[in-house]
Structures are given as structure tokens and as C-alpha cells.
Motif scaffolding. Structure first.
Motif, PDB file in Angstrom:
ATOM      1  N   LYS A  76     -15.745   4.827  21.926  1.00 42.10           N
ATOM      2  CA  LYS A  76     -16.573   6.022  22.055  1.00 42.10           C
ATOM      3  C   LYS A  76     -17.567   6.028  20.897  1.00 42.10           C
ATOM      4  CE  LYS A  76     -14.424   9.866  24.216  1.00 42.10           C
ATOM      5  NZ  LYS A  76     -13.719  11.136  24.019  1.00 42.10           N
ATOM      6  N   PRO A  77     -18.802   6.329  21.174  1.00 40.16           N
ATOM      7  CA  PRO A  77     -19.801   6.295  20.095  1.00 40.16           C
ATOM      8  C   PRO A  77     -19.676   7.496  19.138  1.00 40.16           C
ATOM      9  CG  PRO A  77     -20.808   7.001  22.145  1.00 40.16           C
ATOM     10  CD  PRO A  77     -19.392   6.646  22.473  1.00 40.16           C
ATOM     11  N   PHE A  78     -19.981   7.246  17.874  1.00 38.93           N
ATOM     12  CA  PHE A  78     -20.104   8.303  16.869  1.00 38.93           C
ATOM     13  C   PHE A  78     -21.002   7.775  15.764  1.00 38.93           C
ATOM     14  CE2 PHE A  78     -16.326   5.919  15.616  1.00 38.93           C
ATOM     15  CZ  PHE A  78     -16.495   5.741  14.255  1.00 38.93           C
ATOM     16  N   LEU A 112      -9.585   6.944  16.572  1.00 36.86           N
ATOM     17  CA  LEU A 112      -9.286   6.887  18.000  1.00 36.86           C
ATOM     18  C   LEU A 112     -10.564   6.582  18.792  1.00 36.86           C
ATOM     19  CD1 LEU A 112      -7.152   7.234  20.221  1.00 36.86           C
ATOM     20  CD2 LEU A 112      -7.631   9.686  20.190  1.00 36.86           C
ATOM     21  N   TYR A 113     -11.668   7.233  18.441  1.00 33.55           N
ATOM     22  CA  TYR A 113     -12.948   6.950  19.097  1.00 33.55           C
ATOM     23  C   TYR A 113     -13.315   5.475  18.957  1.00 33.55           C
ATOM     24  CZ  TYR A 113     -14.219  11.897  19.748  1.00 33.55           C
ATOM     25  OH  TYR A 113     -14.283  13.199  20.145  1.00 33.55           O
ATOM     26  N   ARG A 114     -13.110   4.921  17.768  1.00 32.11           N
ATOM     27  CA  ARG A 114     -13.444   3.524  17.522  1.00 32.11           C
ATOM     28  C   ARG A 114     -12.639   2.611  18.450  1.00 32.11           C
ATOM     29  NH1 ARG A 114     -17.405   1.321  15.563  1.00 32.11           N
ATOM     30  NH2 ARG A 114     -17.334   2.315  13.564  1.00 32.11           N
ATOM     31  N   LEU A 115     -11.351   2.884  18.565  1.00 25.51           N
ATOM     32  CA  LEU A 115     -10.486   2.058  19.422  1.00 25.51           C
ATOM     33  C   LEU A 115     -10.823   2.208  20.903  1.00 25.51           C
ATOM     34  CD1 LEU A 115      -7.088   2.616  17.612  1.00 25.51           C
ATOM     35  CD2 LEU A 115      -8.359   0.469  17.762  1.00 25.51           C
TER      36      LEU A 115
END
Length: 171
Positions: free
Chosen positions: A72-74, A66-69
Motif C-alpha cells: 500500500k502506498p504511503f 503493514l502497508y509496506r508488506l
């Protein structure tokens, strides 16, 4: 599937995985501990514990997707290493299932009685194995028509998303 549809789907799926990992299965674990003798439910508790460990990994994976879509950085490499290590830990935990089963039987004089909930233990441990397969080997969950079409067209299950991501070293 469009990016927006995928985001919408993950916004539903991720909280469900999180709920099961941090609430549903731990609540079942606590309930069983308070309602039964530890000797009678040792194998069942182990299966639920392994399920919780794997569900925590799954909810973390879907959160990162979800972060990737959502851009959002991780820290990708750190998380890939977490999943690689988690896969090894899962295999060790799964490898201990027969030993824990033998301990359960020994504790109950090698007998299977309704009180020791051994059949529920078999189901819980089987579910843990299937969860591992679902995340790290083949997608067992068919939750939309596209998945069903893929199975009908290719006569096999899809490779699990996490398995693909680990192979490609990219979440």
C-alpha cells in the motif's frame, strides 16, 4: 519469518496498539479525572498522557510496516520526518517528568499519601520511558521465540525496528 506470517502478526499487533493508544489509556485518563482530585493525580495523568503520545506513534509505525508488506502506498519521507520529530518531542516530555513530579509533591505539601497515587504516577511515567526505549532504542518486548533466541545468542537486546528504520531512512 515469511511475509505472510509477518502480515498476519501485524494484523493482530497493530489493532492492539491502536486500541491501547486511542481507547484503553484515554479511558483510564478520563476515569482518573472523574474519580480523583486533579491535585492528587497530576503526576499520574502526565505519565498516562506521555504513554498515549508514544503509543500513538507506535501504532502509526506498525500501520506503516503493514502497508509496506501489503504494498500500500504511503509517503515515506514525510513519515520518517514525523518519527524523527516525535522522538525529539518524547525526549522533551520525558525530560519534564522530574519537574512534574516536583510539582505533584509541592501540591501535596511534599508528602506522599495513598490519595495522591504518586506510586502509580511513578509506574506510569516509567512505563512511558520504557515505551520510548522500546520504539526508538532497543526492543524490550520479547513476544516470540526468535526474539528470545536472539537475546540468548547475542547477550543483548535487539535494536528497535523503528530505530533501524530511522538510521537507514527507510520504513
Amino acid at each position: 519469518m515469511s511475509k505472510q506470517k509477518l502480515i498476519k502478526r501485524l494484523k493482530v499487533y497493530y489493532p492492539l496498539e491502536r486500541l491501547h493508544a486511542f481507547v484503553t489509556f484515554p479511558a483510564i485518563l478520563v476515569y482518573l479525572i472523574f474519580k480523583n482530585s486533579f491535585v492528587d493525580i497530576f503526576f499520574l495523568l502526565y505519565g498516562i498522557f506521555v504513554c498515549i503520545v508514544i503509543l500513538i506513534q507506535g501504532q502509526h509505525y506498525w500501520k506503516l510496516k503493514l502497508y509496506r508488506l501489503m504494498n500500500k502506498p504511503f509517503h515515506q519521507e514525510k513519515n520518517l520526518n514525523i518519527f524523527r520529530k516525535s522522538k525529539k518531542i518524547n525526549l522533551i516530555l520525558i525530560g519534564f517528568i522530574p519537574i512534574v513530579f516536583a510539582i505533584q509533591l509541592y501540591q501535596n505539601n511534599w508528602g506522599i499519601t495513598p490519595e495522591n497515587l504518586i506510586l502509580w504516577g511513578v509506574l506510569a511515567n516509567l512505563f512511558a520511558i520504557l515505551e520510548h526505549i522500546n520504539y526508538y532504542i532497543r526492543q524490550l518486548m520479547v513476544d516470540n521465540f526468535a526474539d528470545f533466541e536472539y537475546i540468548m545468542r547475542n547477550k543483548k537486546l535487539k535494536i528497535a525496528s523503528l530505530a533501524k528504520d530511522l538510521k537507514e531512512s527507510e520504513l
